[in-house]
Scaffold this active site. Structure first.
Site, PDB file in Angstrom:
ATOM      1  N   GLY A 142     -33.637  18.464  -7.850  1.00  0.00           N
ATOM      2  CA  GLY A 142     -34.579  18.788  -6.778  1.00  0.00           C
ATOM      3  C   GLY A 142     -34.341  20.144  -6.143  1.00  0.00           C
ATOM      4  O   GLY A 142     -34.922  20.460  -5.108  1.00  0.00           O
ATOM      5  N   ASP A 198     -42.407  25.612  -6.658  1.00  0.00           N
ATOM      6  CA  ASP A 198     -41.063  26.010  -7.095  1.00  0.00           C
ATOM      7  C   ASP A 198     -41.058  27.396  -7.728  1.00  0.00           C
ATOM      8  O   ASP A 198     -40.212  28.234  -7.401  1.00  0.00           O
ATOM      9  CB  ASP A 198     -40.494  24.985  -8.079  1.00  0.00           C
TER      10      ASP A 198
END
Length: 382
Positions: A142, A198
């Site tokens: 993560g 991301d």
């Protein structure tokens, strides 16, 4: 012969995870932990591409003629813009090379997807080279390790194409847009339908506000902040945690909807506080500490609401309690249920305090890393 190094940061979600799934605001930041690529051309006589990815125990030499024969000889790569078709083609080549496990498979697919794609788009003269990739990020945790990997690779091949054309420069805004786009396509290999968050953070760095549906807004002039990143070492399933919250929302829609709205407001308030901190003068210490205290209050509120939504974990609760013993604040980051937490440190948190809290958390079986938030995105290093 050309030789250089590039790096890209990981990412951490500061506020708003889970609520972002329902269209609410979230805040994420680049992490001081980076993925680093060392690239070096080899003599023409070697006629290989050497790939060294120690994190997944991948060390392989691939003959250059094998790559050229498969991808370039009597081949028409007009379908390169069709992600599905091109990816299937790359998968076929990777299956011929062979691999030992899934991380190696994904690493090779990502590598060849970007290498061949950028070679075609940017007209790279393919020569023998060695590429070594190391990362300070845990894989599948993560922290944006796959995006950091993809951004680093995209930046590496784009910079190589620039150097071949005698363009010597740092990445400008148009380069960063290209890198982010290339990395997003590559992320589809590992995540199917990535949000774009991301790869954006790993490319641009800093702190960003984002919402589902491509709303990404960088927070300008971000000052770096110190955190302790704490790994609970408890495995969790992001999918299972999202499904658990969806089930709770289905049972108690009025309650969970209000909680999601509250998390949304916490994220928006945090953005205002971060912007205020960024605009302070260097001498206004009182306002700076007030800003940090507000961020800590919002961290505690956000963590409390996530606990109510049953996505925390006893290990995360212990980390949060320990932080409060030192008048600091902690919360889970990412899916929860284990995974990572972060503890926001004050600008004047003393090394003795950091050592003391780290020792206690390590004694509880956690891994602790002192790092920063909001730093630089992808970079070329001399």
């Amino acid at each position: 012969m050309i030789q250089f190094k590039v790096s890209a940061p990981g990412k951490v979600i500061l506020y708003g995870e889970h609520a972002v799934v329902y269209g609410k605001t979230a805040v994420a930041a680049s992490l001081g932990l980076r993925t680093i690529i060392d690239f070096a051309e080899l003599p023409e006589t070697e006629q290989v591409i050497k790939i060294c990815f120690p994190k997944v125990n991948l060390f392989i030499n691939i003959p250059l003629p094998q790559i050229q024969n498969f991808f370039f000889t009597n081949r028409n790569l007009e379908f390169i813009e069709n992600h599905e078709m091109f990816y299937n083609y790359v998968k076929e080549f990777v299956s011929i090379i062979g691999y030992s496990n899934l991380p190696q498979k994904f690493s090779l697919e990502a590598f060849f997807y970007l290498f061949i794609y950028i070679t075609q788009r940017d007209k790279i003269n393919v020569k023998p080279f060695q590429i070594e990739l190391n990362t300070e990020l845990s894989i599948s945790s993560g922290l944006g390790s796959s995006a950091s990997f993809a951004v680093s690779l995209a930046a590496c091949f784009l910079h190589w194409s620039h150097l071949q054309k005698n363009i010597c420069k740092t990445f400008d805004i148009s380069d960063l847009e290209i890198i982010s786009k290339y990395a997003l396509n590559c992320e589809k290999i590992m995540h199917g339908a990535p949000s774009g968050i991301d790869n954006s953070i790993c490319t641009y760095g800093s702190i960003i506000e984002f919402k589902k549906g491509d709303y990404i807004k960088p927070i300008a002039n971000t000052q770096t902040m110190k955190i302790l990143l704490v790994d609970t070492r408890v495995n969790r399933s992001t999918k299972a945690l999202i499904e658990r919250l969806a089930e709770l929302k289905h049972k108690y829609p009025a309650i969970i909807d209000l909680i999601m709205d509250s998390i949304d407001n916490i994220s928006k308030e945090a953005i205002k506080v971060i912007q205020k901190i960024n605009n302070l003068s260097n001498t206004d210490n009182e306002s700076l500490f007030e800003g940090y205290k507000q961020l800590m209050t919002l961290i505690n509120m956000n963590q409390g609401l996530l606990t109510t939504c049953q996505v925390s974990h006893s290990s995360l609760d212990r980390i949060c309690a320990e932080a409060q013993n030192y008048a600091l604040a902690a919360k889970l980051t990412g899916a929860g249920g284990g995974g990572y937490a972060y503890i926001l440190l004050l600008p004047d948190t003393q090394p003795e305090t950091i050592s003391s809290i780290s020792r206690k958390l390590i004694a509880d079986g956690f891994t602790v890393t002192l790092t920063t938030l909001g730093g630089a995105g992808v970079q070329i290093h001399k």
